[in-house]
Motif scaffolding. Structure first.
Motif, mmCIF file in Angstrom:
data_model
loop_
_atom_site.group_PDB
_atom_site.id
_atom_site.type_symbol
_atom_site.label_atom_id
_atom_site.label_comp_id
_atom_site.label_asym_id
_atom_site.label_seq_id
_atom_site.Cartn_x
_atom_site.Cartn_y
_atom_site.Cartn_z
ATOM 1 N N LEU A 269 4.634 -0.618 -66.029
ATOM 2 C CA LEU A 269 4.254 -1.393 -64.625
ATOM 3 C C LEU A 269 5.625 -1.076 -64.110
ATOM 4 O O LEU A 269 5.856 -0.229 -62.983
ATOM 5 C CB LEU A 269 4.256 -2.488 -64.563
ATOM 6 N N LEU A 270 7.239 -1.108 -64.338
ATOM 7 C CA LEU A 270 8.103 -1.367 -64.456
ATOM 8 C C LEU A 270 8.572 0.456 -63.861
ATOM 9 O O LEU A 270 8.837 0.387 -63.380
ATOM 10 C CB LEU A 270 9.184 -1.607 -66.140
ATOM 11 N N ASP A 271 7.937 1.517 -64.921
ATOM 12 C CA ASP A 271 7.577 2.621 -64.408
ATOM 13 C C ASP A 271 6.929 3.334 -62.628
ATOM 14 O O ASP A 271 7.125 4.545 -63.266
ATOM 15 C CB ASP A 271 7.720 3.446 -65.850
ATOM 16 N N GLY A 272 6.136 2.267 -62.911
ATOM 17 C CA GLY A 272 4.551 2.493 -62.103
ATOM 18 C C GLY A 272 5.416 2.680 -61.041
ATOM 19 O O GLY A 272 6.875 2.033 -60.036
ATOM 20 N N PHE A 273 5.180 3.183 -59.626
ATOM 21 C CA PHE A 273 5.454 3.076 -57.840
ATOM 22 C C PHE A 273 5.578 1.959 -57.542
ATOM 23 O O PHE A 273 6.022 1.370 -56.676
ATOM 24 C CB PHE A 273 4.420 4.322 -57.175
ATOM 25 N N GLN A 274 4.308 1.230 -57.949
ATOM 26 C CA GLN A 274 4.085 0.043 -56.646
ATOM 27 C C GLN A 274 5.405 -1.347 -57.707
ATOM 28 O O GLN A 274 6.643 -1.930 -55.973
ATOM 29 C CB GLN A 274 2.595 -0.781 -57.184
ATOM 30 N N SER A 275 5.768 -1.154 -58.701
ATOM 31 C CA SER A 275 6.774 -1.634 -58.999
ATOM 32 C C SER A 275 7.999 -1.381 -58.524
ATOM 33 O O SER A 275 8.805 -2.839 -57.908
ATOM 34 C CB SER A 275 7.675 -2.005 -60.696
ATOM 35 N N LYS A 276 8.207 0.058 -58.214
ATOM 36 C CA LYS A 276 9.227 0.205 -57.689
ATOM 37 C C LYS A 276 9.763 0.105 -55.749
ATOM 38 O O LYS A 276 10.416 -0.230 -55.285
ATOM 39 C CB LYS A 276 9.566 1.379 -57.776
ATOM 40 N N ALA A 277 8.056 -0.400 -55.743
ATOM 41 C CA ALA A 277 8.279 -0.248 -54.147
ATOM 42 C C ALA A 277 8.136 -1.642 -54.167
ATOM 43 O O ALA A 277 8.514 -2.592 -52.842
ATOM 44 C CB ALA A 277 6.539 -0.442 -53.977
ATOM 45 N N GLN A 278 7.916 -2.798 -54.912
ATOM 46 C CA GLN A 278 7.802 -3.957 -54.634
ATOM 47 C C GLN A 278 9.410 -5.100 -54.984
ATOM 48 O O GLN A 278 9.813 -5.386 -54.410
ATOM 49 C CB GLN A 278 7.091 -4.821 -55.443
ATOM 50 N N ARG A 279 10.170 -3.783 -55.710
ATOM 51 C CA ARG A 279 11.735 -4.238 -56.241
ATOM 52 C C ARG A 279 12.127 -4.017 -55.053
ATOM 53 O O ARG A 279 13.526 -4.873 -54.476
ATOM 54 C CB ARG A 279 11.810 -3.793 -57.333
ATOM 55 N N HIS A 280 11.799 -3.075 -54.195
ATOM 56 C CA HIS A 280 12.473 -2.226 -53.120
ATOM 57 C C HIS A 280 12.897 -3.673 -51.941
ATOM 58 O O HIS A 280 14.067 -3.372 -51.653
ATOM 59 C CB HIS A 280 11.802 -1.074 -52.455
ATOM 60 N N LEU A 281 11.274 -4.405 -52.161
ATOM 61 C CA LEU A 281 11.004 -4.923 -51.018
ATOM 62 C C LEU A 281 12.335 -6.458 -50.811
ATOM 63 O O LEU A 281 12.066 -7.130 -50.318
ATOM 64 C CB LEU A 281 9.594 -5.937 -50.358
ATOM 65 N N PHE A 282 12.275 -6.550 -52.708
ATOM 66 C CA PHE A 282 12.740 -8.008 -52.999
ATOM 67 C C PHE A 282 14.065 -7.587 -52.303
ATOM 68 O O PHE A 282 15.001 -8.751 -51.673
ATOM 69 C CB PHE A 282 13.101 -7.887 -54.605
ATOM 70 N N PHE A 283 15.345 -6.442 -52.783
ATOM 71 C CA PHE A 283 16.367 -6.106 -52.342
ATOM 72 C C PHE A 283 16.188 -6.016 -50.844
ATOM 73 O O PHE A 283 17.254 -6.523 -50.421
ATOM 74 C CB PHE A 283 16.737 -5.083 -52.655
ATOM 75 N N ALA A 284 15.215 -6.042 -50.181
ATOM 76 C CA ALA A 284 15.617 -4.959 -48.547
ATOM 77 C C ALA A 284 15.457 -6.764 -47.866
ATOM 78 O O ALA A 284 15.951 -6.416 -46.881
ATOM 79 C CB ALA A 284 14.667 -4.216 -48.347
#
Length: 707
Positions: A269-284
């Motif tokens: 999951l960590l390496d996948g696109f969805q988690s990267k997207a959701q972590r992006h939103l967390f910081f955004a």
């Protein structure tokens, strides 16, 4: 208490209270479990293990919290040992009892660490949870295996799949904490630790507890039903399904093997696109609160009472939003009939919440008591903030603001809930333009998270600071935007919607367009959404602007306004909100196409996405060029929290980088060549980024560095 701070690691304190060692995580603001904390805990546990005078250990957090979990800034970086799993093994294997003393929050890795302790006590205001799913992840340090052994698989899968923290009282009911300490938390935990020592029982690690699993192993039907119910709400997201798989392993997989497989799922999951997207939103969302010219030196104005003008759908929802946060509201309408109707709707909404069990009767009554209805503008004179929520017509809004200017106290903030109109023109109706700002709530206002704060040319910095702070207080996610027609969200929505009628005339059906959107991850397609909102709303707006929409106007002329009339782009059975395709509409579309000499053809979902979402991204680029939005990530926050853009794709600008800006420009150019429509003319910024191999993410980092 004898205080002995381990000076080798300032992030973790060590002291003794007689025969109990107290290990304190001290890494403000949330005691995140970064490398210094992890290594400090291991050193402290080893020190306690080696000291024969120490019989037990209390693990707690300094300040107001136990631990907010992993240090998210370490994600994607090379791991540094000891990792959290190693810390947990040290804690779990200690031959002396370890008691977690939880105040504030124990979230994510913080709760996983607490689960490694032999017992847990909590302050009354503590909250405990495993929210990793909200970052597109699952608990990766044993949480999916230890939590079911403490609270049972059904309660565990609900906590993990929803990611929603629970209060201390519920944690005690579930057995997640062994007691609630009203006064001195550490003293209470120390007493609990001594009681464990005096019982002379060997501490049993959570990993070895099997009693809470036995019933579900015999009959897993309740667990499977709960898992199905929970994952039905998370359409298209990978992490909730992975969470269920991991918790299920507690029932059928040996513990150590399950830990290894849990970690593999976490890494995937960590390496996948969805988690990267959701972590992006967390910081955004956090980045969006940083606004040029509004630094810490700007003091917000106090807001103790709010006024709302207009008791319609938006005004009533806004009043509920403030009442829900405990802020008194004066709700003003033009006449008693309209006021009573609006107050009745508010009461009905609260009653529905009580009927669903999401709100108690006493709390409903408390919130209702905070809303005072009035037909007198003069009753707004005591408000610190007045929000106008009347018809979307400039003349009407100017009249309201002229009246507010004469009535509102000096220093009161005057805000408009306009969705499109020029805040600077509205401010001209007052003698205090510095106090005027846009507060664009989204319907239903008491539910939707986004708040577009529209910064006028003369809006004062302390007004913006006030609204940024107030947004957090009322549970909203703020995004500060500039003045233009539609601001950020609705301006891009107009670009997304521009091809809808053309797609119908050229061959698509409403259900095919909507299916392309829901398959992409939106909760609803544009035509079903139009029926829900009311087609007459857009019809009135088009007529006021001198615009037309061939299909939508014909529907409205036939009295088909959507769900409210039982017919729109779809038909609705009596009492149902389920859209059903309507042959009458299909015939209407075919007839309108023949009138225009258009030969209809099948249209694939890929084409629908290109002709709707690519122009939306293009408009986002124009918004950035004009400075209407400060960062691409601000646009992402607006679209995810206000318009249902799928969180697993991170927002339109983040997703655009994933698709490839060069690809988007190439497709826009192709459609521009085919249609000649300006909608498809690539924005200079988008074309430049594509040509240079750039990205919106890099543009955002540059904007952040500039700030």
């Amino acid at each position: 208490m004898e205080q002995e701070v381990d000076d080798r690691n300032d992030a973790v304190g060590y002291s003794t209270d007689g025969d109990v060692a107290v290990v304190t995580i001290a890494n403000p603001p949330v005691n995140a479990l970064g490398y210094a904390v992890r290594s400090g805990i291991v050193a402290a546990l080893e020190r306690a293990a080696a000291d024969p005078a120490v019989k037990a250990v209390v693990l707690t957090g300094a300040g107001r919290t136990f631990s907010g979990g992993a240090d998210i800034t370490e994600f994607g970086k090379p791991p540094r040992e000891p990792g959290l799993s190693a810390v947990i093994r040290h804690c779990e294997s200690l031959a002396k009892p370890v008691v977690a003393a939880i105040r504030g929050v124990a979230l994510g890795g913080g709760l996983e660490l607490a689960l490694a302790c032999h017992a847990r006590v909590a302050a009354p205001d503590a909250r405990l949870g495993l929210p990793e799913v909200k970052l597109g992840l699952l608990p990766g340090a044993g949480g999916t295996q230890r939590l079911p052994r403490v609270v049972g698989p059904e309660a565990a899968v609900e906590m993990i799949v929803t990611g929603t923290p629970i209060a201390a009282a519920k944690a005690a009911t579930l057995g997640l904490v062994d007691g609630i300490v009203e006064d001195d938390l550490v003293a209470g935990a120390t007493a609990h630790a001594r009681a464990l020592v005096e019982s002379r029982q060997t501490p049993v690690p959570v990993r070895d507890r099997e009693d809470r699993l036995a019933a579900t192993r015999r009959d897993p039907s309740a667990f499977e039903a709960k898992a199905k119910q929970l994952t039905q709400r998370t359409r298209g997201l990978e992490a909730p399904l992975a969470c269920v798989r991991a918790v299920r392993m507690a029932l059928d997989t040996p513990f150590d093997e399950a830990l290894s497989r849990e970690r593999a799922l976490f890494t995937e999951l960590l390496d996948g696109f969805q988690s990267k997207a959701q972590r992006h939103l967390f910081f955004a969302e956090r980045e969006a609160t940083k606004v040029a010219g509004v630094g810490r030196e700007v003091t917000p104005r106090p807001v103790a009472r709010v006024g709302v003008v207009g008791a319609g759908t938006m005004g009533g929802g806004i009043a509920m939003t403030f009442a829900n946060a405990g802020i008194p509201v004066t709700l003003v309408e033009m006449n008693r009939e309209a006021l009573e109707r609006g107050l009745g709707v508010i009461r009905k909404n609260y009653d529905l919440s009580v009927a669903r069990g999401s709100l108690g009767e006493q709390e409903r009554d408390r919130r209702l008591a905070l809303i005072t209805g009035s037909t007198r503008y003069e009753d707004l004179a005591v408000a610190d903030l007045v929000i106008e929520a009347v018809f979307e017509e400039m003349a009407v809004k100017k009249e309201v603001f002229g009246r507010l200017d004469r009535i509102a106290r000096p220093g009161a903030i005057l805000a408009s809930n306009t969705s499109y109109l020029d805040i600077d023109a509205i401010a001209d109706a007052t003698g205090r333009p510095a106090d005027v700002v846009g507060t664009h709530f989204f319907s239903p206002a008491n539910v939707m998270k986004l708040l577009e704060i529209v910064r006028g040319r003369r809006t004062a910095p302390d007004v913006l600071a006030t609204l940024l702070g107030l947004a957090k207080r009322i549970g909203k996610v703020p995004v500060v935007v500039g003045v233009c027609h539609g601001f950020v969200g609705n301006r891009m929505l107009a670009a997304r919607s521009a091809e809808n009628e053309a797609l119908l005339l050229e061959g698509a059906l409403p259900q095919e367009v909507d299916r392309a959107f829901t398959d992409f991850g939106f909760p609803m397609g544009p035509f079903a959404m139009g029926d829900l909102a009311g087609l007459d709303v857009g019809w009135r707006n088009r007529k006021s602007l001198g615009r037309t929409a061939v299909i939508a106007d014909a529907l409205c002329e036939a009295g088909r306004f959507g769900q409210k009339t039982g017919e729109g782009f779809y038909r609705y059975e009596a009492g149902s909100r389920r859209p059903e395709p309507d042959p009458w509409v299909e015939a209407l579309i075919a007839g309108k196409a023949r009138e225009r000499g258009i030969e209809r053809r099948p249209i694939a979902a890929e084409e629908i996405v290109e002709r709707t979402l690519y122009p939306m991204i293009n408009e986002g680029a124009r918004i950035l060029e004009e400075g209407i939005a400060a960062r691409p990530s601000d646009i992402d926050v607006a679209w995810v929290d206000g318009y249902g853009f799928p969180v697993g794709k991170g927002g339109p600008m983040f997703w655009a980088d994933h698709v490839g800006l060069a690809t988007i420009v190439e497709r826009l150019d192709d459609w521009h060549g085919k249609t000649g429509r300006e909608l498809f003319a690539a924005a200079p910024l988008l074309r430049r980024l594509a040509a240079d191999g750039g990205s919106f993410a890099a543009l955002g980092r540059k904007a952040g560095a500039g700030a």
